[in-house]
Design a protein around this motif. Structure first.
Motif, short mmCIF file in Angstrom:
data_model
loop_
_atom_site.label_atom_id
_atom_site.label_comp_id
_atom_site.label_asym_id
_atom_site.label_seq_id
_atom_site.Cartn_x
_atom_site.Cartn_y
_atom_site.Cartn_z
N LYS A 32 0.84 -1.21 0.00
CA LYS A 32 0.00 0.00 0.00
C LYS A 32 0.87 1.25 0.00
O LYS A 32 0.62 2.20 -0.74
N GLU A 36 1.14 4.33 -3.02
CA GLU A 36 0.89 5.74 -2.72
C GLU A 36 1.95 6.66 -3.33
O GLU A 36 1.76 7.85 -3.44
N ASN A 170 -2.01 6.38 -6.83
CA ASN A 170 -2.54 7.72 -6.58
C ASN A 170 -2.29 8.56 -7.82
O ASN A 170 -1.17 8.99 -8.05
#
Length: 174
Positions: A32, A36, A170
């Motif tokens: 994760k 990002e 992102n």
């Protein structure tokens, strides 16, 4: 029948190894965090190949961004791997892959990373020879995007049998 026809997700394997029991949450956190820091990027599928053991691949063009992503994933979660994992027998025939496996738990990392989409593994059908000839005469080509990273449990052929997490990049960064 291809893995895709069997409902297996189409994917590029960034890092494949055995992990110690109980490491799932740490793996999820690390992946994760990596997603990002990245944005989606283009990739080109171009060409078809069949290995000596009848694995059929759609080849991907070299991409520095994909290489970096695979390297980052390897470095982030390699400390969580099972250092007692069995070395696949085929790896012993390739000294550079054996060295990579011994150090990182996977033969296909860093300079050995060869991104592809696996269609078939250990295929027994004689039709594969015909398909290979057709694909060599008219190599497939497609444009796509790498949009995130998934984590999964794989079968003995390295194909996802269960997706346990998906993290998307992102894309709001400049």
């Amino acid at each position: 029948m291809s893995f895709y026809e069997k409902g297996k997700p189409v994917h590029v394997t960034l890092y494949l190894t055995d992990f110690v029991e109980g490491s799932e949450e740490d793996i999820k956190r690390a992946v994760k965090s990596i997603t990002e820091q990245h944005q989606e990027f283009a990739i080109t599928a171009q060409g078809f190949s069949v290995t000596q053991s009848n694995w059929a691949f759609i080849n991907l063009q070299y991409s520095p961004k994909l290489q970096r992503l695979a390297d980052e994933v390897t470095m982030a979660i390699e400390p969580l791997r099972d250092t007692n994992a069995t070395i696949p027998s085929w790896v012993k025939n390739y000294p550079n892959k054996l060295t990579a496996f011994e150090r990182y738990g996977s033969p296909n990392v860093f300079q050995n990373f060869q991104p592809h989409l696996t269609l078939l593994a250990n295929e027994k059908s004689p039709k594969l020879v015909i398909l290979n000839k057709q694909m060599q005469a008219h190599p497939p080509e497609a444009q796509g995007k790498i949009i995130g990273i998934g984590i999964g449990i794989s079968d003995p052929f390295g194909q996802q049998k269960q997706v346990i997490a998906e993290y998307f990049f992102n894309n709001d960064k400049n």
